[in-house]
Scaffold this motif. Structure first.
Motif: not given
Length: 150
Positions: A6-17, A53-59, A108-110
């Motif tokens: 199952l998805l849990n805090p120790s096996n997942s990462a969050l990417i906000l795009i 948690t990873i943030f990425t941005s464009v231009e 992921m969310a974007a």
């Protein structure tokens, strides 16, 4: 790790795009304030549970503006990965940051669902990651574009 784990805090990462002002201006599939509240709430949950948690941005400076300050405020000191391509998975810095987490389950969310979420999600799947999209922290340029993308 099994794919049945199952998805849990120790096996997942969050990417906000691309949670940036100009990108949110084009969103029509969800109320923009609700979108912002949902995304900030998601980031707060990730912080509480110590999910990388990873943030990425464009231009940022030429078009899209800086990531919402309310979102960056959840993770002071986090530096967003700045890129010029619409497909964030094409940016080596993002892929390296994901690999550095050691996690194979990506949340992921974007903005926008039909491009900035779909492209990296499909590429991550092709590279063996499991991808979980957060639809209420993502938005499309139309309701149909968002729905068909999901």
């Amino acid at each position: 790790m099994s794919i049945r784990e199952l998805l849990n805090p120790s096996n997942s990462a969050l990417i906000l795009i691309d949670h940036q002002p100009q990108m949110s201006f084009g969103v029509q599939s969800i109320d923009r304030q609700t979108l912002k509240n949902n995304t900030v709430g998601l980031a707060k949950a990730a912080k509480i549970f110590n999910v990388p948690t990873i943030f990425t941005s464009v231009e940022t400076e030429s078009f899209s503006g800086y990531i919402w300050p309310e979102l960056l405020g959840v993770f002071p000191g986090h530096q967003p990965i700045e890129r010029t391509s619409m497909n964030s998975w094409e940016d080596k810095k993002l892929v390296e940051a994901v690999k550095a987490t050691g996690r194979k389950k990506l949340i992921m969310a974007a903005l926008w669902t039909e491009v900035c979420l779909n492209f990296p999600a499909l590429e991550a799947l092709a590279e063996g990651y499991e991808v979980y999209i957060v639809t209420d922290a993502s938005g499309g340029t139309t309701q149909e574009a968002h729905d068909m993308s999901v």
